[in-house]
Write a protein that holds these residues in place. Structure first.
Motif, PDB file in Angstrom:
ATOM      1  N   ASP A 179      97.545  70.332  63.668  1.00  0.00           N
ATOM      2  CA  ASP A 179      97.696  69.865  62.291  1.00  0.00           C
ATOM      3  C   ASP A 179      96.910  68.566  62.141  1.00  0.00           C
ATOM      4  OD1 ASP A 179      98.639  68.607  59.901  1.00  0.00           O
ATOM      5  OD2 ASP A 179     100.453  69.851  59.984  1.00  0.00           O
ATOM      6  N   ARG A 182      99.086  65.727  60.137  1.00  0.00           N
ATOM      7  CA  ARG A 182     100.211  65.178  60.903  1.00  0.00           C
ATOM      8  C   ARG A 182      99.793  64.712  62.297  1.00  0.00           C
ATOM      9  NH1 ARG A 182     104.678  69.887  59.399  1.00  0.00           N
ATOM     10  NH2 ARG A 182     104.753  69.454  57.143  1.00  0.00           N
ATOM     11  N   SER A 186     100.815  72.071  65.721  1.00  0.00           N
ATOM     12  CA  SER A 186     101.655  72.625  64.666  1.00  0.00           C
ATOM     13  C   SER A 186     102.543  73.730  65.227  1.00  0.00           C
ATOM     14  CB  SER A 186     100.780  73.202  63.541  1.00  0.00           C
ATOM     15  OG  SER A 186     101.537  74.033  62.683  1.00  0.00           O
TER      16      SER A 186
END
Length: 489
Positions: A179, A182, A186
């Motif tokens: 990700d 983030r 993920s």
């Protein structure tokens, strides 16, 4: 004794080692080839141990050719990206390295639900395709219970005496599992591709440090691995393309076109590097660039790509009438021409912006007057056309293009690129831009004053074609591409 960073640039067909001083000057270089095999159509493999040994050979050559004693301040890595290595927990390779060009998982990717592709775009900015790492990791894990990672993780593992299982954020961003907002693996994507987190390396920022050397032939123990970048990302860093609107193209076996953007977007986005903040770039990937030149050289019985380019330069000039603008308003141009011959090098399908992996290569437009030189010229044109296909999609267009990689040594390739792009092309004056980019990040981390790209000289190629002639050549290319496509545009 001179301080230096040892930059290791591990590419698809060669491993290079470059000693770089704090001012960016190159003190010594070494290189070694890496084998590549295609046991079945669409399968592209390398041997993990051979890849590692090529790195050791490149290091040995580099260190033995240095003209003065060197104090190694650290190591920087620039590595090929989506290729995947599997190894046992004792450090032994498990199966082949699956190369980034490998398409054995294409059918599996095509069967994934569209929701997976949507999720991939939302989390990574990429799309589901066999080029990326996750399908290859799943294939390797189906064969054996292994640790998996991209080439940077494999080299870090070996450089540190098999003590570290680490990867760099930019490389992780090319797996379809990371990700990029983030900045972590993920869970949703891991589940979608069936890759357990326990098999993957820990992700670190590009300049966070990746352990120290241990038991590496020819290197002292305890040398820190300071910085790691993916090779295309390292080239963008080394070219100084850090501002929105700057575009770089790396000409290798395939090609990468990148331009920085202000933040994450869900289409064609890559995490270029992660330092104090993430830097994102729009990127388009071409599957066959230098590979197209090598294939054509072999087809024509030429000894190497240099011979191909020399033959292409002998093609006669031709008058190309415009089919899009009346000749009364825009005169025809006289330029070196493939005389209507077009090579679409879709040997493993088409990459960006077409993304049709079922497309197949074609050589079109030949007649009884076609010569070997026309075919050679068509191969050179194909490299430039594919770059233009990507730059045509860049919002705001391209003011100029900074080029690096093996093909930049060719005046003909670079002039052709400028002609078909309709914009100036600046070719870097050094062939080791990816290695220098990684070294520059390492020296920046060590506190040295860098900004080497601003002091570097470039060979500039100005476009020579009028707009109508350029449009006609681009239209010929587009028709040929359309003829080989299987999936609709």
């Amino acid at each position: 004794m001179v301080q230096a960073v040892l930059a290791i640039d591990q590419g698809t067909t060669n491993s290079k080692a470059v000693l770089v001083a704090p001012d960016g000057s190159v003190l010594a270089t070494g290189s070694a080839p890496v084998g590549l095999s295609t046991p079945r159509p669409g399968w592209v493999e390398q041997d993990a141990e051979d890849l590692w040994q090529s790195v050791l050979r490149a290091i040995a050559t580099c260190l033995t050719t240095a003209t003065s004693s060197v104090d190694l301040a650290g190591i920087a890595l620039s590595t090929q990206r989506e290729s995947v290595v599997g190894w046992s927990r004792s450090g032994e390779p498990v199966g082949p390295v699956l190369g980034w060009q490998d398409t054995r998982t294409a059918a599996w990717c095509a069967q994934l639900p569209s929701a997976v592709d949507d999720l991939v775009r939302q989390r990574t900015g990429l799309r589901v395709d066999a080029m990326f790492s996750a399908p290859k990791m799943r294939w390797l894990l189906d064969q054996s219970d292994a640790l998996v990672g991209t080439v940077d993780a494999w080299l870090i593992h070996r450089l540190t005496g098999c003590r570290e299982h680490l990867t760099e954020a930019g490389n992780a961003s090319r797996t379809l599992l990371y990700d990029t907002v983030r900045l972590d693996w993920s869970t949703e994507l891991l589940d979608a591709f069936g890759v357990p987190r326990s098999a993957l390396p820990e992700v670190r920022p590009s300049d966070a440090g990746f352990g120290v050397t241990a038991g590496v032939p020819g290197l002292p123990n305890g040398i820190p691995i300071i910085a790691v970048l993916a090779d295309s990302h390292a080239a963008m860093y080394g070219q100084g393309c850090t501002q929105t609107g700057m575009v770089k193209a790396t000409y290798g076996t395939g090609s990468s076109v990148m331009t920085p953007v202000d933040g994450f977007v869900e289409s064609g986005c890559t995490l270029a590097w992660l330092t104090d903040r993430p830097v994102y770039a729009l990127e388009g990937n071409i599957v066959s660039s230098g590979a197209a030149l090598a294939w054509t050289a072999d087809l024509l019985g030429l000894p190497d790509v240099g011979g191909l380019v020399a033959l292409a330069a002998t093609v006669p000039s031709a008058t190309l009438p415009s089919a899009t603008v009346p000749s009364a308003t825009v005169p025809s141009a006289t330029v070196p021409s493939a005389d209507g011959v077009v090579l679409v090098p879709a040997f493993a399908g088409l990459g960006a912006p077409h993304w049709d992996r079922e497309a197949r290569a074609a050589l079109t437009g030949m007649n009884s007057s076609t010569t070997r030189a026309h075919i050679a010229r068509a191969a050179v044109d194909a490299v430039a056309h594919q770059i233009c296909d990507i730059t045509d999609t860049i919002p705001g267009g391209v003011k100029s293009l900074r080029a690096d990689g093996g093909a930049t040594v060719s005046e003909l390739v670079m002039q052709t690129q400028a002609d078909l792009l309709g914009r100036p092309v600046e070719a870097a004056d050094v062939p080791e831009v990816s290695a220098l980019g990684a070294a520059e990040l390492a020296w920046t981390t060590l506190g040295a004053t860098t900004g080497w790209a601003a002091r570097r000289s470039y060979r500039t190629f100005e476009p020579r074609l009028d707009a109508a002639t350029r449009a006609e050549l681009r239209t010929q290319w587009a028709r040929a591409v359309a003829s080989v496509r299987v999936r609709p545009a």
